[in-house]
Enzyme design. Structure first.
Site, short mmCIF file in Angstrom:
data_model
loop_
_atom_site.label_atom_id
_atom_site.label_comp_id
_atom_site.label_asym_id
_atom_site.label_seq_id
_atom_site.Cartn_x
_atom_site.Cartn_y
_atom_site.Cartn_z
N CYS A 182 0.81 -1.22 0.00
CA CYS A 182 0.00 0.00 0.00
C CYS A 182 0.84 1.28 0.00
CB CYS A 182 -0.99 0.01 1.16
SG CYS A 182 -0.27 -0.25 2.76
N CYS A 200 -2.19 5.46 5.98
CA CYS A 200 -3.60 5.69 6.22
C CYS A 200 -3.85 5.97 7.71
CB CYS A 200 -4.40 4.47 5.78
SG CYS A 200 -4.04 3.02 6.77
N CYS A 234 -2.24 -2.89 9.32
CA CYS A 234 -1.66 -1.68 9.91
C CYS A 234 -1.12 -1.96 11.30
CB CYS A 234 -2.70 -0.57 9.98
SG CYS A 234 -3.27 -0.04 8.36
#
Lengths: 173, 132
Positions: free
Chosen positions: B37, B63, B106
Protein backbone atom coordinates in the site's frame (compact mmCIF):
# COMPACT_ATOMS: atom_id res chain seq x y z
CA UNK A 1 -14.20 -9.39 -12.44
CA UNK A 2 -11.60 -9.90 -15.16
CA UNK A 3 -11.22 -6.38 -16.56
CA UNK A 4 -9.46 -7.66 -19.70
CA UNK A 5 -12.35 -9.97 -20.54
CA UNK A 6 -14.88 -7.25 -19.69
CA UNK A 7 -13.31 -4.93 -22.25
CA UNK A 8 -12.43 -7.70 -24.67
CA UNK A 9 -8.70 -6.98 -24.73
CA UNK A 10 -5.65 -9.17 -24.24
CA UNK A 11 -4.30 -9.48 -20.67
CA UNK A 12 -1.08 -7.61 -21.30
CA UNK A 13 0.58 -4.53 -19.84
CA UNK A 14 1.48 -2.74 -23.07
CA UNK A 15 -2.08 -2.20 -24.20
CA UNK A 16 -2.59 0.54 -26.75
CA UNK A 17 -4.32 3.37 -24.82
CA UNK A 18 -6.24 4.43 -27.94
CA UNK A 19 -7.53 0.88 -28.44
CA UNK A 20 -8.54 0.68 -24.78
CA UNK A 21 -10.42 3.93 -25.05
CA UNK A 22 -12.12 2.81 -28.27
CA UNK A 23 -13.31 -0.45 -26.66
CA UNK A 24 -14.63 1.46 -23.66
CA UNK A 25 -16.48 3.95 -25.87
CA UNK A 26 -18.02 1.24 -28.06
CA UNK A 27 -19.19 -0.86 -25.13
CA UNK A 28 -20.52 2.15 -23.22
CA UNK A 29 -22.50 3.21 -26.27
CA UNK A 30 -23.94 -0.28 -26.75
CA UNK A 31 -24.89 -0.50 -23.07
CA UNK A 32 -26.30 3.02 -22.77
CA UNK A 33 -29.73 3.04 -21.03
CA UNK A 34 -31.30 4.93 -23.96
CA UNK A 35 -30.63 1.92 -26.18
CA UNK A 36 -32.38 -0.41 -23.77
CA UNK A 37 -35.34 1.78 -22.80
CA UNK A 38 -37.81 -0.41 -24.67
CA UNK A 39 -36.62 -3.64 -23.03
CA UNK A 40 -38.07 -5.40 -19.96
CA UNK A 41 -36.73 -4.20 -16.56
CA UNK A 42 -34.50 -7.26 -16.03
CA UNK A 43 -32.72 -6.60 -19.31
CA UNK A 44 -32.38 -2.91 -18.52
CA UNK A 45 -30.83 -3.70 -15.17
CA UNK A 46 -28.42 -6.14 -16.77
CA UNK A 47 -27.30 -3.53 -19.30
CA UNK A 48 -26.80 -1.01 -16.52
CA UNK A 49 -24.75 -3.33 -14.33
CA UNK A 50 -22.62 -4.29 -17.33
CA UNK A 51 -22.11 -0.59 -18.11
CA UNK A 52 -20.88 -0.04 -14.56
CA UNK A 53 -18.54 -3.03 -14.88
CA UNK A 54 -17.17 -1.69 -18.16
CA UNK A 55 -16.43 1.68 -16.54
CA UNK A 56 -14.72 0.03 -13.61
CA UNK A 57 -12.62 -2.20 -15.89
CA UNK A 58 -11.62 0.82 -17.94
CA UNK A 59 -10.54 2.83 -14.89
CA UNK A 60 -8.59 -0.19 -13.65
CA UNK A 61 -6.73 -0.81 -16.89
CA UNK A 62 -6.00 2.86 -17.56
CA UNK A 63 -3.98 3.05 -14.36
CA UNK A 64 -0.58 1.43 -14.96
CA UNK A 65 -0.18 0.19 -11.37
CA UNK A 66 -3.59 -1.49 -11.27
CA UNK A 67 -3.13 -2.79 -14.81
CA UNK A 68 0.18 -4.40 -13.85
CA UNK A 69 -1.48 -5.97 -10.78
CA UNK A 70 -4.22 -7.46 -12.95
CA UNK A 71 -1.66 -8.73 -15.49
CA UNK A 72 0.25 -10.50 -12.72
CA UNK A 73 -2.98 -11.90 -11.30
CA UNK A 74 -3.91 -13.21 -14.73
CA UNK A 75 -0.56 -15.04 -14.67
CA UNK A 76 -1.42 -16.60 -11.34
CA UNK A 77 0.87 -14.39 -9.24
CA UNK A 78 -0.70 -13.58 -5.85
CA UNK A 79 -1.04 -9.84 -5.20
CA UNK A 80 -1.80 -7.99 -1.99
CA UNK A 81 -0.95 -7.58 1.66
CA UNK A 82 1.56 -10.12 2.94
CA UNK A 83 2.12 -11.66 -0.48
CA UNK A 84 4.52 -9.01 -1.73
CA UNK A 85 8.28 -8.94 -1.31
CA UNK A 86 9.26 -6.62 1.57
CA UNK A 87 10.52 -3.17 0.62
CA UNK A 88 14.28 -2.77 0.93
CA UNK A 89 15.61 -0.81 3.88
CA UNK A 90 17.25 1.66 1.52
CA UNK A 91 13.97 2.36 -0.26
CA UNK A 92 12.11 2.84 3.04
CA UNK A 93 14.76 5.21 4.33
CA UNK A 94 14.69 7.18 1.14
CA UNK A 95 10.90 7.36 1.07
CA UNK A 96 10.72 8.40 4.71
CA UNK A 97 13.18 11.20 4.01
CA UNK A 98 11.50 12.39 0.84
CA UNK A 99 8.06 12.33 2.50
CA UNK A 100 9.42 14.42 5.37
CA UNK A 101 10.98 16.90 2.95
CA UNK A 102 7.67 17.12 1.10
CA UNK A 103 5.70 17.51 4.35
CA UNK A 104 8.00 20.39 5.39
CA UNK A 105 7.51 22.15 2.05
CA UNK A 106 3.74 21.64 2.24
CA UNK A 107 3.65 23.01 5.78
CA UNK A 108 5.66 26.05 4.66
CA UNK A 109 3.33 26.45 1.64
CA UNK A 110 6.49 26.48 -0.49
CA UNK A 111 4.85 25.86 -3.87
CA UNK A 112 8.12 26.06 -5.84
CA UNK A 113 9.76 23.31 -3.78
CA UNK A 114 6.66 21.10 -3.88
CA UNK A 115 6.54 21.51 -7.68
CA UNK A 116 10.22 20.61 -7.99
CA UNK A 117 9.87 17.55 -5.75
CA UNK A 118 6.81 16.52 -7.76
CA UNK A 119 8.72 16.82 -11.04
CA UNK A 120 11.58 14.74 -9.68
CA UNK A 121 9.24 12.03 -8.47
CA UNK A 122 7.33 12.01 -11.77
CA UNK A 123 10.65 11.47 -13.61
CA UNK A 124 11.39 8.58 -11.31
CA UNK A 125 7.91 7.14 -11.83
CA UNK A 126 8.37 7.30 -15.60
CA UNK A 127 11.66 5.41 -15.31
CA UNK A 128 10.05 2.76 -13.10
CA UNK A 129 7.12 2.34 -15.50
CA UNK A 130 9.53 1.79 -18.39
CA UNK A 131 11.28 -0.93 -16.37
CA UNK A 132 7.94 -2.41 -15.39
CA UNK A 133 6.85 -2.61 -19.03
CA UNK A 134 10.14 -4.35 -19.87
CA UNK A 135 9.72 -6.84 -17.01
CA UNK A 136 6.13 -7.66 -17.96
CA UNK A 137 6.98 -8.11 -21.64
CA UNK A 138 8.20 -11.64 -20.85
CA UNK A 139 6.37 -14.22 -18.78
CA UNK A 140 8.58 -15.97 -16.23
CA UNK A 141 8.80 -16.30 -12.44
CA UNK A 142 11.89 -14.02 -12.49
CA UNK A 143 10.23 -11.23 -14.45
CA UNK A 144 7.10 -11.49 -12.29
CA UNK A 145 9.28 -11.08 -9.22
CA UNK A 146 11.02 -8.07 -10.76
CA UNK A 147 7.62 -6.59 -11.59
CA UNK A 148 6.44 -7.06 -7.97
CA UNK A 149 9.49 -5.21 -6.64
CA UNK A 150 8.97 -2.38 -9.15
CA UNK A 151 5.29 -2.22 -8.23
CA UNK A 152 6.19 -1.89 -4.56
CA UNK A 153 8.39 1.09 -5.36
CA UNK A 154 5.73 2.55 -7.66
CA UNK A 155 3.17 2.52 -4.86
CA UNK A 156 5.55 4.68 -2.83
CA UNK A 157 6.07 7.12 -5.68
CA UNK A 158 2.30 7.16 -6.24
CA UNK A 159 1.61 8.01 -2.59
CA UNK A 160 4.15 10.80 -2.80
CA UNK A 161 2.58 12.20 -5.97
CA UNK A 162 -0.90 11.96 -4.40
CA UNK A 163 0.36 14.28 -1.67
CA UNK A 164 1.74 16.68 -4.28
CA UNK A 165 -1.61 16.71 -6.12
CA UNK A 166 -3.54 17.24 -2.89
CA UNK A 167 -1.36 20.27 -2.11
CA UNK A 168 -1.74 21.67 -5.62
CA UNK A 169 -5.52 21.27 -5.44
CA UNK A 170 -5.69 23.14 -2.14
CA UNK A 171 -3.50 25.85 -3.61
CA UNK A 172 -5.68 26.13 -6.70
CA UNK A 173 -8.63 26.53 -4.29
CA UNK B 1 -17.07 1.28 7.26
CA UNK B 2 -17.36 2.53 10.84
CA UNK B 3 -14.13 3.35 12.64
CA UNK B 4 -13.97 3.27 16.43
CA UNK B 5 -13.87 6.51 18.42
CA UNK B 6 -10.49 5.57 19.83
CA UNK B 7 -9.04 5.10 16.37
CA UNK B 8 -10.37 8.44 15.17
CA UNK B 9 -9.09 10.09 18.35
CA UNK B 10 -5.54 8.77 17.76
CA UNK B 11 -5.72 9.74 14.10
CA UNK B 12 -6.86 13.30 14.82
CA UNK B 13 -4.60 13.81 17.85
CA UNK B 14 -1.65 11.50 17.31
CA UNK B 15 0.59 11.15 20.39
CA UNK B 16 4.36 11.34 20.32
CA UNK B 17 4.88 12.39 16.72
CA UNK B 18 8.51 13.25 16.17
CA UNK B 19 12.08 12.13 16.00
CA UNK B 20 14.74 10.95 18.43
CA UNK B 21 18.44 11.04 17.62
CA UNK B 22 19.01 7.81 15.75
CA UNK B 23 22.76 8.01 16.42
CA UNK B 24 22.23 7.98 20.20
CA UNK B 25 23.27 4.62 21.69
CA UNK B 26 20.20 4.62 23.92
CA UNK B 27 17.82 5.08 20.98
CA UNK B 28 16.45 2.20 18.96
CA UNK B 29 14.93 2.95 15.56
CA UNK B 30 12.52 0.78 13.61
CA UNK B 31 11.74 1.63 10.01
CA UNK B 32 9.14 -0.55 8.32
CA UNK B 33 6.91 -0.37 5.29
CA UNK B 34 4.04 -2.04 3.53
CA UNK B 35 4.87 -2.24 -0.16
CA UNK B 36 1.33 -3.44 -0.92
CA UNK B 37 0.00 0.00 0.00
CA UNK B 38 3.00 2.37 0.02
CA UNK B 39 2.96 3.06 3.78
CA UNK B 40 6.13 3.85 5.67
CA UNK B 41 6.45 3.95 9.48
CA UNK B 42 9.32 4.95 11.76
CA UNK B 43 9.16 4.20 15.46
CA UNK B 44 11.86 5.10 17.97
CA UNK B 45 12.43 4.31 21.61
CA UNK B 46 14.82 5.88 24.12
CA UNK B 47 15.83 3.46 26.83
CA UNK B 48 17.18 4.37 30.29
CA UNK B 49 20.18 2.65 31.90
CA UNK B 50 17.66 0.58 33.88
CA UNK B 51 16.21 -0.80 30.66
CA UNK B 52 12.98 1.24 30.84
CA UNK B 53 11.59 3.01 27.79
CA UNK B 54 11.50 6.65 28.82
CA UNK B 55 10.47 8.11 25.50
CA UNK B 56 8.93 6.91 22.25
CA UNK B 57 8.31 8.78 19.02
CA UNK B 58 6.87 7.89 15.66
CA UNK B 59 6.35 9.25 12.19
CA UNK B 60 3.99 7.47 9.82
CA UNK B 61 3.09 8.28 6.26
CA UNK B 62 0.08 6.12 5.58
CA UNK B 63 -3.60 5.69 6.22
CA UNK B 64 -5.44 6.68 9.39
CA UNK B 65 -5.29 3.17 10.82
CA UNK B 66 -1.51 3.04 10.38
CA UNK B 67 -1.14 6.42 12.09
CA UNK B 68 -3.45 5.40 14.95
CA UNK B 69 -1.68 2.03 15.38
CA UNK B 70 1.74 3.63 15.70
CA UNK B 71 0.44 6.41 17.93
CA UNK B 72 -1.09 3.87 20.31
CA UNK B 73 2.10 1.80 20.19
CA UNK B 74 4.24 4.72 21.39
CA UNK B 75 1.75 5.42 24.18
CA UNK B 76 1.97 1.82 25.35
CA UNK B 77 5.76 1.67 25.06
CA UNK B 78 6.50 4.53 27.44
CA UNK B 79 7.30 3.28 30.93
CA UNK B 80 7.62 -0.35 29.86
CA UNK B 81 10.83 -2.35 30.10
CA UNK B 82 12.32 -3.63 26.87
CA UNK B 83 11.19 -7.15 27.70
CA UNK B 84 7.63 -6.01 28.42
CA UNK B 85 7.61 -4.05 25.18
CA UNK B 86 8.66 -7.16 23.32
CA UNK B 87 5.39 -8.84 24.32
CA UNK B 88 3.15 -6.28 22.56
CA UNK B 89 1.26 -8.09 19.81
CA UNK B 90 -0.49 -6.70 16.79
CA UNK B 91 -3.73 -8.35 17.94
CA UNK B 92 -3.66 -6.18 21.08
CA UNK B 93 -3.40 -3.04 18.99
CA UNK B 94 -6.08 -4.22 16.56
CA UNK B 95 -8.40 -5.00 19.45
CA UNK B 96 -7.82 -1.74 21.29
CA UNK B 97 -8.54 0.30 18.14
CA UNK B 98 -11.20 -2.09 16.91
CA UNK B 99 -9.56 -2.20 13.49
CA UNK B 100 -11.70 -3.50 10.63
CA UNK B 101 -10.34 -6.71 9.02
CA UNK B 102 -8.96 -4.89 5.96
CA UNK B 103 -6.85 -2.73 8.28
CA UNK B 104 -5.35 -5.46 10.46
CA UNK B 105 -2.14 -5.18 8.44
CA UNK B 106 -1.66 -1.68 9.91
CA UNK B 107 -1.35 -3.16 13.40
CA UNK B 108 1.05 -5.80 12.01
CA UNK B 109 3.16 -2.93 10.69
CA UNK B 110 3.16 -1.30 14.14
CA UNK B 111 4.26 -4.57 15.81
CA UNK B 112 7.02 -4.93 13.20
CA UNK B 113 8.12 -1.38 13.97
CA UNK B 114 8.29 -2.09 17.73
CA UNK B 115 10.24 -5.33 17.16
CA UNK B 116 12.62 -3.65 14.79
CA UNK B 117 13.22 -0.69 17.16
CA UNK B 118 13.97 -3.12 20.00
CA UNK B 119 16.29 -5.16 17.77
CA UNK B 120 18.13 -1.98 16.75
CA UNK B 121 18.51 -0.91 20.40
CA UNK B 122 19.77 -4.35 21.45
CA UNK B 123 22.25 -4.46 18.56
CA UNK B 124 23.62 -1.06 19.56
CA UNK B 125 23.97 -2.13 23.20
CA UNK B 126 25.71 -5.36 22.17
CA UNK B 127 28.11 -3.38 19.99
CA UNK B 128 28.78 -1.00 22.87
CA UNK B 129 29.53 -3.87 25.23
CA UNK B 130 31.84 -5.43 22.65
CA UNK B 131 33.76 -2.16 22.46
CA UNK B 132 34.54 -2.19 26.18
Amino acid sequence: MDPFATLGVEPRFDLDPAELERRHRELSRALHPDRHAAEPPAQRRLALSRAIEVNEAYRMLKDPIRRAERVLEARGVPIGEGKEPPASGALLMEMMESRETLADAVRAKDAATVARLGDEMRDRERGLLTKLAAALATVSPETSQQAMVLLGELRYTRRFLDEVSAFEEVLAG
Amino acid sequence: MAYSEKLIEHYENPRNVGTLDKNDDDVGTGLVGAPACGDVMRLQIKVSDEGVIEDAKFKTFGCGSAIASSSLATEWLKGKTIDQADTIKNSMIAEELNLPPVKIHCSVLAEDAIKSAIADYRAKQAAKRAMK
